[in-house]
Design a protein around this motif. Sequence first.
Motif, short mmCIF file in Angstrom:
data_model
loop_
_atom_site.label_atom_id
_atom_site.label_comp_id
_atom_site.label_asym_id
_atom_site.label_seq_id
_atom_site.Cartn_x
_atom_site.Cartn_y
_atom_site.Cartn_z
N ARG A 5 12.39 49.49 -21.27
CA ARG A 5 12.41 50.86 -21.80
C ARG A 5 11.32 51.73 -21.19
N GLY A 6 10.64 51.20 -20.17
CA GLY A 6 9.67 52.00 -19.44
C GLY A 6 8.25 51.96 -19.98
N ARG A 7 7.96 51.08 -20.93
CA ARG A 7 6.61 50.99 -21.48
C ARG A 7 5.75 50.02 -20.68
N GLU A 8 4.46 50.37 -20.58
CA GLU A 8 3.48 49.44 -20.03
C GLU A 8 3.09 48.46 -21.13
N VAL A 9 3.21 47.17 -20.87
CA VAL A 9 3.00 46.16 -21.90
C VAL A 9 1.94 45.16 -21.45
N LEU A 10 0.98 44.93 -22.31
CA LEU A 10 -0.02 43.88 -22.10
C LEU A 10 0.28 42.75 -23.06
N VAL A 11 0.49 41.55 -22.53
CA VAL A 11 0.72 40.36 -23.35
C VAL A 11 -0.55 39.51 -23.32
N THR A 12 -1.03 39.14 -24.50
CA THR A 12 -2.23 38.34 -24.58
C THR A 12 -2.13 37.38 -25.75
#
Length: 218
Positions: free
Chosen positions: A43-50
């Motif tokens: 959906r075009g979001r910047e995502v940080l997975v931690t």
Amino acid sequence: MSRGWPRLAGVTRRDGLFIAFEGGDGAGKSTQVRLLAQALRDRGREVLVTRQPGGTDLGAAIRDLVLHGEHVSPRAEALLFAADKAHHVDLVIRPALEAGDVVLTDRYTDSSVAYQGAGRDLGAAEVHDLQMWAVGGLVPDLTVVVDVTAEEGRRRRGDVHDRLESEADAYHDAVRQHFLAMAAGNPERYLVLDGTESPERLHEAVLARLVAMGVVEP
């Protein structure tokens, strides 16, 4: 004298979106984090997975010490996890949120309240206050609890257990009940999922909640 139920801090004002996944060991949190990250990126979001512990070099060292090392006393365990969260929030989570990113974390402060406060019987209110001090009052916009019984979690983990996973089912049941109690006390900030459902159905429920919150498009 009892201090009563842990109070909940308010969500800190910021531009990003912060979602935590909680639940017992073997519940399927990591799968849901992965599915949601991909859906949001689509959906075009910047995502940080931690994850916590382990989202920084210090966190990885703490994770190895507490989960795979020699015995750590319950109070020291709680303090080490609080140190991990303080460092993690300052170096990783807050900067990403201030940049407008979505942050998805596999475990956050509720795990410490459940595992050390309830499971270790250190006092949920005391551990909650310690955690909130460590993270500067930063709480997720949404916390997803993936719920399975202690028996189901043990079955899924098989024969490989870290120091906390190897605790008796009574310990894991206390942890589970505390997650459910926290969610029941603040339903607008929690989503409880039946971890025995298929990963796809659980993912659909998470997306539906985010649509209802107005933070993603249908």
